[in-house]
Design a protein around this motif. Structure first.
Motif, mmCIF file in Angstrom:
data_model
loop_
_atom_site.group_PDB
_atom_site.id
_atom_site.type_symbol
_atom_site.label_atom_id
_atom_site.label_comp_id
_atom_site.label_asym_id
_atom_site.label_seq_id
_atom_site.Cartn_x
_atom_site.Cartn_y
_atom_site.Cartn_z
ATOM 1 N N VAL A 69 0.847 -1.191 0.000
ATOM 2 C CA VAL A 69 0.000 0.000 0.000
ATOM 3 C C VAL A 69 0.882 1.240 0.000
ATOM 4 C CG1 VAL A 69 -0.213 -0.067 2.536
ATOM 5 C CG2 VAL A 69 -1.905 1.194 1.173
ATOM 6 N N ASP A 70 0.474 2.271 -0.735
ATOM 7 C CA ASP A 70 1.318 3.464 -0.880
ATOM 8 C C ASP A 70 0.781 4.655 -0.088
ATOM 9 O OD1 ASP A 70 -0.918 4.110 -2.362
ATOM 10 O OD2 ASP A 70 0.176 4.652 -4.190
ATOM 11 N N CYS A 71 0.095 4.395 1.010
ATOM 12 C CA CYS A 71 -0.504 5.468 1.804
ATOM 13 C C CYS A 71 -0.582 5.030 3.269
ATOM 14 C CB CYS A 71 -1.889 5.790 1.258
ATOM 15 S SG CYS A 71 -2.669 7.271 1.963
ATOM 16 N N THR A 72 -0.965 5.961 4.121
ATOM 17 C CA THR A 72 -1.106 5.672 5.544
ATOM 18 C C THR A 72 -2.381 4.921 5.876
ATOM 19 O OG1 THR A 72 -2.129 7.847 5.868
ATOM 20 C CG2 THR A 72 0.252 7.678 6.248
ATOM 21 N N GLU A 73 -3.256 4.725 4.887
ATOM 22 C CA GLU A 73 -4.472 3.951 5.115
ATOM 23 C C GLU A 73 -4.848 3.212 3.845
ATOM 24 O OE1 GLU A 73 -8.151 6.050 5.745
ATOM 25 O OE2 GLU A 73 -7.483 7.775 4.569
ATOM 26 N N LEU A 74 -5.687 2.186 4.013
ATOM 27 C CA LEU A 74 -6.157 1.429 2.861
ATOM 28 C C LEU A 74 -7.299 2.166 2.175
ATOM 29 C CD1 LEU A 74 -6.240 -2.249 4.196
ATOM 30 C CD2 LEU A 74 -4.302 -0.894 3.375
ATOM 31 N N ALA A 75 -7.574 1.797 0.942
ATOM 32 C CA ALA A 75 -8.733 2.335 0.240
ATOM 33 C C ALA A 75 -10.007 1.837 0.910
ATOM 34 C CB ALA A 75 -8.707 1.902 -1.224
ATOM 35 N N ILE A 76 -10.986 2.706 1.049
ATOM 36 C CA ILE A 76 -12.235 2.349 1.729
ATOM 37 C C ILE A 76 -13.161 1.546 0.821
ATOM 38 C CG2 ILE A 76 -13.380 4.507 1.101
ATOM 39 C CD1 ILE A 76 -13.761 2.438 4.381
ATOM 40 N N MET A 77 -12.936 1.601 -0.490
ATOM 41 C CA MET A 77 -13.777 0.901 -1.474
ATOM 42 C C MET A 77 -15.240 1.335 -1.286
ATOM 43 S SD MET A 77 -11.185 -0.464 -2.847
ATOM 44 C CE MET A 77 -11.744 -1.647 -4.072
ATOM 45 N N ASP A 78 -16.177 0.393 -1.098
ATOM 46 C CA ASP A 78 -17.577 0.794 -0.924
ATOM 47 C C ASP A 78 -17.986 0.846 0.540
ATOM 48 O OD1 ASP A 78 -17.799 -1.869 -0.235
ATOM 49 O OD2 ASP A 78 -19.568 -2.260 -1.464
ATOM 50 N N GLY A 79 -16.999 0.734 1.448
ATOM 51 C CA GLY A 79 -17.284 0.794 2.879
ATOM 52 C C GLY A 79 -17.564 -0.549 3.511
ATOM 53 N N SER A 80 -17.464 -1.612 2.721
ATOM 54 C CA SER A 80 -17.694 -2.965 3.242
ATOM 55 C C SER A 80 -16.464 -3.819 2.948
ATOM 56 C CB SER A 80 -18.927 -3.582 2.577
ATOM 57 O OG SER A 80 -18.655 -4.011 1.251
ATOM 58 N N SER A 81 -16.593 -5.131 3.204
ATOM 59 C CA SER A 81 -15.517 -6.071 2.868
ATOM 60 C C SER A 81 -15.730 -6.745 1.522
ATOM 61 C CB SER A 81 -15.421 -7.167 3.941
ATOM 62 O OG SER A 81 -14.915 -6.676 5.149
ATOM 63 N N GLU A 82 -16.897 -6.555 0.912
ATOM 64 C CA GLU A 82 -17.223 -7.289 -0.305
ATOM 65 C C GLU A 82 -16.222 -7.076 -1.438
ATOM 66 O OE1 GLU A 82 -21.217 -8.475 -2.696
ATOM 67 O OE2 GLU A 82 -20.927 -6.330 -2.332
ATOM 68 N N PRO A 83 -15.749 -5.828 -1.711
ATOM 69 C CA PRO A 83 -14.764 -5.682 -2.785
ATOM 70 C C PRO A 83 -13.483 -6.467 -2.526
ATOM 71 C CG PRO A 83 -15.739 -3.564 -2.241
ATOM 72 C CD PRO A 83 -16.174 -4.518 -1.175
ATOM 73 N N PHE A 84 -13.064 -6.559 -1.262
ATOM 74 C CA PHE A 84 -11.859 -7.319 -0.928
ATOM 75 C C PHE A 84 -12.095 -8.819 -1.080
ATOM 76 C CE2 PHE A 84 -11.008 -3.459 1.852
ATOM 77 C CZ PHE A 84 -10.108 -2.902 0.959
ATOM 78 N N VAL A 85 -13.286 -9.285 -0.712
ATOM 79 C CA VAL A 85 -13.622 -10.693 -0.915
ATOM 80 C C VAL A 85 -13.600 -11.023 -2.405
ATOM 81 C CG1 VAL A 85 -15.457 -12.424 -0.713
ATOM 82 C CG2 VAL A 85 -14.957 -10.921 1.223
ATOM 83 N N CYS A 86 -14.119 -10.132 -3.217
ATOM 84 C CA CYS A 86 -14.112 -10.341 -4.666
ATOM 85 C C CYS A 86 -12.687 -10.375 -5.208
ATOM 86 C CB CYS A 86 -14.907 -9.240 -5.370
ATOM 87 S SG CYS A 86 -16.692 -9.325 -5.091
ATOM 88 N N MET A 87 -11.824 -9.520 -4.669
ATOM 89 C CA MET A 87 -10.413 -9.528 -5.081
ATOM 90 C C MET A 87 -9.750 -10.854 -4.726
ATOM 91 S SD MET A 87 -9.113 -5.710 -4.018
ATOM 92 C CE MET A 87 -7.405 -6.079 -4.445
ATOM 93 N N ILE A 88 -10.001 -11.325 -3.523
ATOM 94 C CA ILE A 88 -9.416 -12.591 -3.069
ATOM 95 C C ILE A 88 -9.894 -13.740 -3.946
ATOM 96 C CG2 ILE A 88 -9.380 -14.256 -1.154
ATOM 97 C CD1 ILE A 88 -9.522 -11.766 0.730
ATOM 98 N N ASP A 89 -11.196 -13.748 -4.253
ATOM 99 C CA ASP A 89 -11.746 -14.794 -5.114
ATOM 100 C C ASP A 89 -11.154 -14.718 -6.520
ATOM 101 O OD1 ASP A 89 -13.298 -15.807 -3.085
ATOM 102 O OD2 ASP A 89 -15.131 -14.758 -3.709
#
Length: 303
Positions: free
Chosen positions: A107-127
């Protein structure tokens, strides 16, 4: 016993990503554009964050409960050189729900991207990246005796159980949120189906105050539920009728995945947030008689 084994057999070995996958988005609190990449990692690596924008000191931060340095607005971890990364709870929850034990997060910042405010985008990335089992047993933390932490009107209790379950209560003055009690056992696809889509939320007056003070700069109706009085301002409404408490459970899952291994036990949380979630882990690990680290295949889940 055969039924229990077939239900949990995929959790016996450590897991990582099959390949790297990247995304970008806005940071909720900084408002900065963030680029991040989820990468495979070897056995016993754990979840580690790599600040790619740092060059003159240690860039790596292990995702551990004892590296948490701030919980006011989100969960922030730091290393010995005070290099930090925040808003990690939604990604950590996705790793927990997808049973990812080992990963490197660039990550290139002091925080992660918030995406849509849930975990679903990250789950989709993992899948999309794929999940692979590794040639090493997955360990879990069995809670052996109750541990309770109180902070004002907040409480978290960790108790022995033969599964990982969370019971959560919220209570807000706004009728749009109100008092809700919700619980779930974390098996099979329950995280993906019942928790991952729940978005972060805030009251309009709190959001306006934070933004007036240079915070929540990246917050919008695209990445959070905003409540004004007794109304939800998001045009598409709620994804679940009890989305607020489900998101609190999501945060709890993410915060508790900062333990050295997944928990086996029951979590009872009342009005809990990042601070008391972390305090509960610190209290647990401060008492060696309260837990045991065992291979999943030999845990009480399989009994």
């Amino acid at each position: 016993m055969a039924t229990r084994f077939s239900k949990y057999e995929t959790a016996f070995r450590q897991k990582t990503l099959k390949q790297s996958i990247a995304c970008s988005g806005v940071g909720l609190h900084s408002g900065k554009y963030v680029t991040m990449k989820l990468c495979p990692a070897p056995i016993n690596h754990g979840i580690v964050f790599h600040r790619t924008d740092i060059n003159d000191c240690n860039q790596l931060i292990s995702a551990r409960y004892d590296n948490v340095v701030d919980t006011k607005l989100c969960t922030v971890i730091a290393n010995e050189d005070n290099i930090c990364v925040g808003t990690i709870e939604h990604l950590m929850a996705a790793f927990a729900g997808c049973e990812i034990n080992n990963a490197l997060v660039e990550v290139d910042c002091t925080e992660l991207a918030i995406m849509d405010g849930s975990s679903e985008p990250f789950v989709c990335m993992i899948d999309s990246a794929g999940i692979v089992e590794q040639d090493a047993p997955r360990q879990v933390i069995e809670i052996r005796k109750p541990i309770t932490v109180d902070m004002d009107d907040k409480r978290v209790t960790l108790s022995p159980a033969n599964c990982y379950a969370i019971d959560f209560e919220i209570d807000f003055a706004s009728k749009a949120i109100g008092r809700t009690v919700w619980g779930i056992e974390m098996v099979n696809s329950t995280f993906r189906d019942e928790i991952a889509q729940a978005r972060t939320f805030g009251l309009l007056e709190e959001v306006e105050y934070l933004q007036a003070n240079g915070l929540a700069r990246g917050g919008s109706l695209d990445n959070a539920i905003v409540v004004d009085g007794d109304k939800v301002l998001n045009h598409d409404g709620l994804r679940f009728k009890d989305e607020f408490v489900r998101h609190k459970v999501l945060d709890c899952v993410g915060d508790l995945y900062l333990a050295v291994a997944p928990l086996i036990g029951r979590v009872n949380a009342v009005k809990a947030g990042h601070q008391i979630n972390n305090a509960a882990l610190r209290a647990l690990f401060a008492d060696p008689s309260a837990y045991a680290i065992v291979d999943y295949a030999h845990s009480r889940v399989i009994e």
